[in-house]
Design an enzyme around this catalytic site. Structure first.
Site, PDB file in Angstrom:
ATOM      1  N   ALA A 102      46.442 -25.268  70.158  1.00 20.15           N
ATOM      2  CA  ALA A 102      46.179 -24.996  68.741  1.00 20.15           C
ATOM      3  C   ALA A 102      46.265 -23.516  68.399  1.00 20.15           C
ATOM      4  O   ALA A 102      46.279 -23.149  67.224  1.00 20.15           O
ATOM      5  CB  ALA A 102      44.797 -25.526  68.354  1.00 20.15           C
ATOM      6  N   GLY A 103      46.328 -22.662  69.410  1.00 22.13           N
ATOM      7  CA  GLY A 103      46.389 -21.231  69.178  1.00 22.13           C
ATOM      8  C   GLY A 103      47.781 -20.736  68.815  1.00 22.13           C
ATOM      9  O   GLY A 103      48.752 -21.504  68.818  1.00 22.13           O
ATOM     10  N   ARG A 104      47.894 -19.454  68.526  1.00 25.97           N
ATOM     11  CA  ARG A 104      49.186 -18.881  68.137  1.00 25.97           C
ATOM     12  C   ARG A 104      50.231 -19.056  69.239  1.00 25.97           C
ATOM     13  O   ARG A 104      51.351 -19.476  68.983  1.00 25.97           O
ATOM     14  CB  ARG A 104      49.023 -17.390  67.810  1.00 25.97           C
ATOM     15  CG  ARG A 104      48.171 -17.098  66.591  1.00 25.97           C
ATOM     16  CD  ARG A 104      48.012 -15.600  66.385  1.00 25.97           C
ATOM     17  NE  ARG A 104      47.152 -15.277  65.255  1.00 25.97           N
ATOM     18  CZ  ARG A 104      45.827 -15.261  65.322  1.00 25.97           C
ATOM     19  NH1 ARG A 104      45.214 -15.539  66.464  1.00 25.97           N
ATOM     20  NH2 ARG A 104      45.104 -14.977  64.254  1.00 25.97           N
ATOM     21  N   MET A 105      49.842 -18.718  70.458  1.00 25.24           N
ATOM     22  CA  MET A 105      50.782 -18.847  71.563  1.00 25.24           C
ATOM     23  C   MET A 105      51.053 -20.306  71.884  1.00 25.24           C
ATOM     24  O   MET A 105      52.185 -20.684  72.209  1.00 25.24           O
ATOM     25  CB  MET A 105      50.243 -18.129  72.803  1.00 25.24           C
ATOM     26  CG  MET A 105      50.547 -16.642  72.839  1.00 25.24           C
ATOM     27  SD  MET A 105      52.331 -16.287  72.815  1.00 25.24           S
ATOM     28  CE  MET A 105      52.861 -17.165  74.278  1.00 25.24           C
ATOM     29  N   GLY A 151      45.385 -24.958  75.201  1.00 27.62           N
ATOM     30  CA  GLY A 151      45.253 -23.959  74.141  1.00 27.62           C
ATOM     31  C   GLY A 151      46.349 -24.144  73.117  1.00 27.62           C
ATOM     32  O   GLY A 151      46.816 -23.183  72.491  1.00 27.62           O
ATOM     33  N   ASN A 169      51.282 -10.544  80.844  1.00 26.19           N
ATOM     34  CA  ASN A 169      52.373 -10.494  79.880  1.00 26.19           C
ATOM     35  C   ASN A 169      53.617 -11.132  80.499  1.00 26.19           C
ATOM     36  O   ASN A 169      53.974 -10.803  81.625  1.00 26.19           O
ATOM     37  CB  ASN A 169      52.664  -9.054  79.466  1.00 26.19           C
ATOM     38  CG  ASN A 169      53.524  -8.965  78.230  1.00 26.19           C
ATOM     39  OD1 ASN A 169      54.625  -9.472  78.188  1.00 26.19           O
ATOM     40  ND2 ASN A 169      53.003  -8.308  77.203  1.00 26.19           N
ATOM     41  N   THR A 180      47.924  -6.604  79.515  1.00 32.83           N
ATOM     42  CA  THR A 180      49.132  -5.809  79.750  1.00 32.83           C
ATOM     43  C   THR A 180      48.787  -4.343  79.985  1.00 32.83           C
ATOM     44  O   THR A 180      49.366  -3.694  80.868  1.00 32.83           O
ATOM     45  CB  THR A 180      50.084  -5.922  78.545  1.00 32.83           C
ATOM     46  OG1 THR A 180      50.409  -7.303  78.344  1.00 32.83           O
ATOM     47  CG2 THR A 180      51.355  -5.133  78.773  1.00 32.83           C
ATOM     48  N   HIS A 226      46.748  -4.267  69.255  1.00 33.60           N
ATOM     49  CA  HIS A 226      46.968  -5.672  68.951  1.00 33.60           C
ATOM     50  C   HIS A 226      46.326  -6.026  67.607  1.00 33.60           C
ATOM     51  O   HIS A 226      45.559  -5.247  67.055  1.00 33.60           O
ATOM     52  CB  HIS A 226      46.378  -6.567  70.055  1.00 33.60           C
ATOM     53  CG  HIS A 226      47.199  -6.604  71.301  1.00 33.60           C
ATOM     54  ND1 HIS A 226      47.138  -5.600  72.256  1.00 33.60           N
ATOM     55  CD2 HIS A 226      48.110  -7.500  71.757  1.00 33.60           C
ATOM     56  CE1 HIS A 226      47.976  -5.895  73.236  1.00 33.60           C
ATOM     57  NE2 HIS A 226      48.573  -7.036  72.958  1.00 33.60           N
ATOM     58  N   HIS A 227      46.622  -7.209  67.143  1.00 32.95           N
ATOM     59  CA  HIS A 227      46.083  -7.733  65.886  1.00 32.95           C
ATOM     60  C   HIS A 227      44.555  -7.815  65.923  1.00 32.95           C
ATOM     61  O   HIS A 227      43.933  -7.819  66.974  1.00 32.95           O
ATOM     62  CB  HIS A 227      46.662  -9.126  65.622  1.00 32.95           C
ATOM     63  CG  HIS A 227      46.484 -10.070  66.776  1.00 32.95           C
ATOM     64  ND1 HIS A 227      45.356 -10.843  66.952  1.00 32.95           N
ATOM     65  CD2 HIS A 227      47.294 -10.332  67.841  1.00 32.95           C
ATOM     66  CE1 HIS A 227      45.473 -11.567  68.041  1.00 32.95           C
ATOM     67  NE2 HIS A 227      46.632 -11.272  68.606  1.00 32.95           N
ATOM     68  N   LYS A 243      42.458 -10.464  68.253  1.00 32.44           N
ATOM     69  CA  LYS A 243      42.402 -10.463  69.722  1.00 32.44           C
ATOM     70  C   LYS A 243      40.974 -10.174  70.176  1.00 32.44           C
ATOM     71  O   LYS A 243      40.346  -9.214  69.714  1.00 32.44           O
ATOM     72  CB  LYS A 243      43.374  -9.433  70.311  1.00 32.44           C
ATOM     73  CG  LYS A 243      43.455  -9.491  71.839  1.00 32.44           C
ATOM     74  CD  LYS A 243      44.611  -8.657  72.357  1.00 32.44           C
ATOM     75  CE  LYS A 243      44.657  -8.623  73.887  1.00 32.44           C
ATOM     76  NZ  LYS A 243      44.819  -9.981  74.465  1.00 32.44           N
TER      77      LYS A 243
END
Length: 244
Positions: free
Chosen positions: A9-12, A7, A100, A142, A131-132, A135
């Site tokens: 390419a994702g934000r995390m 993963g 989390n 969490t 969340h944003h 999501k």
């Protein structure tokens, strides 16, 4: 330790790659379906961190189990069938799975459990998360962990006491109910509040993530901790020593 990010390419995923630079963890494979990323990890990989999409987890963790690699899962929203694949893999390799990975949230889990035990069912429990807008799963992993901590503190089953949002003429709130609500909007990284509402006072325990770096740092710490551990399923509380 040479590691793969699934993963990537994702934000995390991008945060993990950036944060790993200069640490003992060397990212040698950035796995993602997006163009320009690796389709698989290289043979020299010693551990994997997965922040992909829930449907991708079973195949990746099966491969990791076959390769004998420590595995950290940050992906949430797994179906029961997907979770069963994770549980089976944990019989062969060390798997750290958490909704989390931040230190603050894992401390909050302990505080919620204690508060629920001390305050008792006379205090109504409401879990609210935001969340944003991007999501995809709700409620957040969490929020579910926090609700479960409250249930554990009370010595009850979350499955029997949980309610997810409310609508219509639902009647009075029954004693012992644990409610979970999901909000989505903007660019919120992650806000979680557990409210204990009594007749004469209200206790609120809140965690607000200011950056995804808190989650990424915890996930990297978890993988370094997991290397060499016996097969089994672990949580971030094990990594931080809260479960001892």
């Amino acid at each position: 330790m040479k590691i793969a990010i699934v993963g990537a390419a994702g934000r995390m995923g991008k945060m993990l790659v950036s944060l790993a630079k200069g640490t003992e963890l060397e990212v040698v494979s950035q796995v993602d379906v997006a163009n320009g990323y690796d389709s698989d990890w290289t043979p020299d990989v010693e551990g994997v961190i997965d922040f992909s999409y829930h449907t991708a987890v079973p195949a990746a963790i099966k491969k990791a189990a076959g390769d004998g690699l420590a595995y950290v899962i940050g992906t949430t929203g797994l179906t029961p069938e997907e979770q069963s694949v994770v549980d089976e893999a944990a019989k062969k390799i060390p798997v750290v799975q958490s909704g989390n990975y931040s230190l603050g949230v894992n401390l909050l889990l302990e505080l919620v459990k204690k508060a629920a035990k001390v305050l008792g069912p006379e205090y109504d429990v409401e879990v609210v998360e935001m969340h944003h807008r991007h999501k995809k799963d709700a409620p957040s992993g969490t929020a579910l962990m926090l609700a479960k901590s409250a249930a554990e503190g009370r010595g009850v089953s979350l499955e029997e006491k949980a309610v997810y949002g409310r609508k219509g003429d639902i009647g009075e709130r029954p004693e012992g109910e644990i409610a979970i609500h999901a909000l989505r909007g903007g660019s919120v990284v992650g806000d979680h509040t557990v409210m204990f509402a009594g007749d004469v006072e209200r206790v609120e325990l809140t965690h607000k993530a200011q950056s995804r770096e808190a989650f990424a740092a915890g996930a990297l710490k978890a993988l370094a901790w997991a290397k060499g551990k016996a097969p089994g399923k672990y949580t971030m509380r094990d990594v931080l020593g809260f479960a001892e």
